[in-house]
Design an enzyme around this catalytic site. Sequence first.
Site, mmCIF file in Angstrom:
data_model
loop_
_atom_site.group_PDB
_atom_site.id
_atom_site.type_symbol
_atom_site.label_atom_id
_atom_site.label_comp_id
_atom_site.label_asym_id
_atom_site.label_seq_id
_atom_site.Cartn_x
_atom_site.Cartn_y
_atom_site.Cartn_z
ATOM 1 N N PRO A 1 34.236 -45.016 6.888
ATOM 2 C CA PRO A 1 33.102 -44.503 6.121
ATOM 3 C C PRO A 1 31.797 -45.027 6.713
ATOM 4 C CG PRO A 1 34.267 -46.216 4.871
ATOM 5 C CD PRO A 1 35.057 -45.972 6.125
ATOM 6 N N GLY B 1 29.131 -51.016 5.716
ATOM 7 C CA GLY B 1 29.372 -52.413 6.097
ATOM 8 C C GLY B 1 30.601 -52.597 6.978
ATOM 9 N N GLY C 1 30.768 -51.372 10.113
ATOM 10 C CA GLY C 1 30.367 -51.296 11.519
ATOM 11 C C GLY C 1 30.565 -49.925 12.148
ATOM 12 N N SER C 2 30.441 -48.856 11.348
ATOM 13 C CA SER C 2 30.702 -47.535 11.932
ATOM 14 C C SER C 2 29.643 -47.162 12.969
ATOM 15 C CB SER C 2 30.839 -46.460 10.853
ATOM 16 O OG SER C 2 29.587 -46.095 10.371
ATOM 17 N N SER C 3 28.384 -47.565 12.771
ATOM 18 C CA SER C 3 27.368 -47.173 13.759
ATOM 19 C C SER C 3 27.629 -47.867 15.093
ATOM 20 C CB SER C 3 25.949 -47.443 13.246
ATOM 21 O OG SER C 3 25.784 -48.808 12.987
ATOM 22 N N ALA C 4 28.064 -49.124 15.044
ATOM 23 C CA ALA C 4 28.391 -49.829 16.298
ATOM 24 C C ALA C 4 29.593 -49.182 16.968
ATOM 25 C CB ALA C 4 28.676 -51.303 16.017
ATOM 26 N N ALA C 5 30.605 -48.819 16.169
ATOM 27 C CA ALA C 5 31.809 -48.198 16.741
ATOM 28 C C ALA C 5 31.448 -46.861 17.402
ATOM 29 C CB ALA C 5 32.874 -48.017 15.666
ATOM 30 N N ASP D 1 28.612 -56.672 15.547
ATOM 31 C CA ASP D 1 29.347 -55.406 15.422
ATOM 32 C C ASP D 1 29.701 -54.823 16.785
ATOM 33 O OD1 ASP D 1 28.553 -55.879 12.849
ATOM 34 O OD2 ASP D 1 28.021 -53.798 12.408
#
Length: 289
Positions: free
Chosen positions: A71, A75, A77-81, A123
């Site tokens: 999601p 929190g 870390g999806s933007s880093a992934a 992240d």
Amino acid sequence: MVTWSAPGKVFLFGEHAVVYGKPAIAMAIKPRVFVTVRKSRAPHPAKSPYIDSCFDEMGVKGSVYINSQLPSSSGLGSSAAVTVATLAAINDEFGINNSREQIAEMAFNIEKKVQKGRASPTDTTVSTYGGLVFIIGASRRRLPPESFQMVVGNTMVSHSTSKMVEMVADLKKKNPEICDPVLDAIGGITMSAMHHLVDPVQLGRLMNMNHSLLEVLGVGHPALSRLVLSARTAGAYGAKITGAGGGGCMVALCPKHLKSRIASSIEACEARAFVTNIDTEGVRKEKDV
Ligand code: PMV
């Protein structure tokens, strides 16, 4: 056309304090983001500052398709992934030959730029290398993997990392006499955790303390408190906010036999829960199409 994936993460200890040079421990977790990149003369606009920055940094143009099990704005870390997997996919598709280190560094610079200068490399490091990672200042160390039994609870209240980071910066500026000792104490908790990585009871206690200090910093949320308390009542060793707070997710360290009970107790609070464990693999190639 190539597809690369990168894992999400949880902070076991030290979010926010890590932005001010204190230590933190974070772990890559199983849900991943899958990014497909294709060379294209007329790419569609990406609608994400992270992806646009990846193409700008690499100096090429292409199309992107994202399939995320994580999601966003929660929190984990999806933007880093997304950033790490996009950079790795561009690197591969265009034969650029950057190393993993260079990809981690570029991803960190992109996160920092989008988060207006205040970001830690946590992240992006965890997404690139996977596993359990200790971060302090600019130094990052991979720790031996531990098979922590974790349940993640998602309040479904969306948050903005940069807003929460800015709020803590404001508190630090207005009340350094309160904020600085709290950040130091969070750093102390992380250092203590380094000595108890194989002792879940003690780690759980330290997570609970870390959670209370995050609330002092003002990054709590009633929905997060509800999930943290319900996980502890259902038998978790400890539970805390993970990531920037103000909504998003919490994480509970659990005895193996109680994972499902703890996940159900979180879901009973009108939240989503999933059981997860360490992902020792970082960014990786999925398939060549
Ligand atoms: O909410 P997330 O997953 O973006 O984590 C933010 C963690 C902070 O320590 C608050 C910021 C950072 O860059 O480390």
